[in-house]
Design a protein around this motif. Structure first.
Motif, PDB file in Angstrom:
ATOM      1  N   ARG A  12      -0.373   5.526   3.401  1.00 23.85           N
ATOM      2  CA  ARG A  12      -1.499   5.385   2.471  1.00 23.85           C
ATOM      3  C   ARG A  12      -2.878   6.061   2.733  1.00 23.85           C
ATOM      4  O   ARG A  12      -3.137   6.133   4.348  1.00 23.85           O
ATOM      5  N   SER A  14      -6.586   6.858   2.487  1.00 21.54           N
ATOM      6  CA  SER A  14      -7.604   6.333   1.439  1.00 21.54           C
ATOM      7  C   SER A  14      -9.045   6.987   1.799  1.00 21.54           C
ATOM      8  O   SER A  14      -9.188   7.360   3.129  1.00 21.54           O
ATOM      9  N   TYR A  88       0.588   7.589  -0.925  1.00 20.44           N
ATOM     10  CA  TYR A  88      -0.239   7.408  -2.108  1.00 20.44           C
ATOM     11  C   TYR A  88      -1.582   7.434  -1.602  1.00 20.44           C
ATOM     12  O   TYR A  88      -1.944   6.995  -0.494  1.00 20.44           O
ATOM     13  N   VAL A 101      -5.318   5.099  -7.739  1.00 22.97           N
ATOM     14  CA  VAL A 101      -4.278   5.409  -6.882  1.00 22.97           C
ATOM     15  C   VAL A 101      -3.683   6.513  -7.579  1.00 22.97           C
ATOM     16  O   VAL A 101      -3.467   6.691  -8.814  1.00 22.97           O
ATOM     17  N   ASP A 317      -3.049  -2.613   3.438  1.00 24.91           N
ATOM     18  CA  ASP A 317      -2.133  -3.294   2.487  1.00 24.91           C
ATOM     19  C   ASP A 317      -1.705  -4.570   3.113  1.00 24.91           C
ATOM     20  O   ASP A 317      -1.478  -5.535   2.411  1.00 24.91           O
TER      21      ASP A 317
END
Length: 340
Positions: A12, A14, A88, A101, A317
């Motif tokens: 991930r 972000s 992602y 996303v 997460d």
């Protein structure tokens, strides 16, 4: 308890804080994915949680394995091979601006894995519970085949099977989802999903519900739950109820039905939300723990809702809370006072 989960763990990336993709020049890095998040929750609650996936042999694959091991998840059944870890990108929204996303997961190791990569008969031996989500069969035809093979092995060994429907519109269409998911439901004992998931994956929709407006009418849920139990043979059906007032302000509760008792949990006002990614997964992890350890389904549901409410306050997460912290909130201590 030995609990198995199967799915894709992703890298991930972000944006820091609430910055947008187009203005960020760096990313925060963590790992996560539906069933991996469930496994971490269950490990935190003291279970022997095993995560099944396939990851490359290179350092990024090993980093994903290490992220699971850090929180006590068993990685014995992870196959190694393939070329890439799925990625992602997450842009965290605020107020009326929704989170966003972007997936970069095509061709990942688990999406291209075959049933021959796993000995599901051995994996399910001695297991108490197997959990999967609709994300895994959505990533590829191979993912769907893996999910079915795992479900068949689980039923062969008398393992309770739960599924979080988890519809992802960026991975497949409702028609594609229903063609696969309806077939897989024959193996499921505990079905989890919100109202959108149930409609798009299975074709069931409670009337008078619009999550985007925060409008929830509970009258239609019991009828839908009963219909789902009759059609698919579920023992238990459960849904989360998210009232989305904004990206950072939600109402949060849940319903559960076992054919006898229709139970509604207490409601939490979550404001501000720190990170809602993994909120549903933390609910699934809490529900599995509750159904395995509590005397009633109501107690199990209260644990799950409290656990997932806490997850909304944690970055990343994974739901990094203990059973004791969840019990305290479920028991009524939501003051947020410093624990000394």
């Amino acid at each position: 308890m030995k609990i198995i989960t199967l799915g894709e763990i992703m890298l991930r990336l972000s944006t820091p804080g609430n910055t947008r993709f187009v203005q960020s020049d760096s990313f925060d890095v963590v790992y996560g994915g539906g069933e991996a998040n469930v496994a971490v929750s269950l490990a935190n609650y003291g279970h022997d949680a095993y995560y099944v996936t396939k990851l490359p042999k290179h350092e990024i694959g090993q980093s994903a394995v290490n992220a699971l091991r850090r929180y006590g998840v068993h990685t014995d059944y992870i196959a190694r091979g393939g070329d890439r870890v799925g990625i992602y990108y997450l842009e965290t929204g605020a107020s009326m601006r929704a989170s966003k996303v972007i997936y970069d997961r095509a061709g990942s190791s688990i999406a291209e894995a075959s049933v021959d990569d796993f000995d599901f008969d051995k994996i399910m031996e001695g297991a108490d519970w197997f959990h999967w989500s609709g994300i895994t069969p959505a990533i590829s035809a191979n993912g769907a085949a893996l999910t079915k093979a795992a479900c068949i092995a689980a039923k062969k060994h008398g393992v309770t099977v739960s599924c979080d429907l988890n519809y992802r519109k960026k991975l497949w269409t409702p028609a594609e989802a229903q063609a696969v998911m309806k077939d897989l439901m024959q193996y499921v004992d505990v079905c989890i999903g919100n109202e959108e998931d149930a409609e798009l994956c299975l074709g069931f929709k409670p009337e008078g519900t619009d999550v985007s407006s925060g409008k929830l009418d509970l009258n239609g849920y019991k009828t839908i739950f009963e219909q789902m139990r009759v059609q698919f043979g579920f023992k238990t059906v459960c849904t989360t109820l998210r009232e989305s007032f904004s990206a950072t302000h939600n109402g949060w509760s849940a319903l559960i039905y076992d054919g006898e008792e229709f139970y509604q949990s207490k409601r939490y006002e979550i404001n501000p939300i720190i990170d809602r990614v993994g909120g549903g997964d933390s609910f699934s992890g809490g529900l599995i723990h509750g159904l395995l350890t509590k005397k009633t389904q109501g107690e199990a549901l209260e644990f799950a809702v409290a656990a997932s409410a806490l997850k909304h306050t944690i970055n990343g997460d994974f739901n990094l809370v203990s059973a004791e912290e969840v019990e305290a909130l479920a028991g009524g201590d939501g003051s947020g006072r410093v624990q000394r």
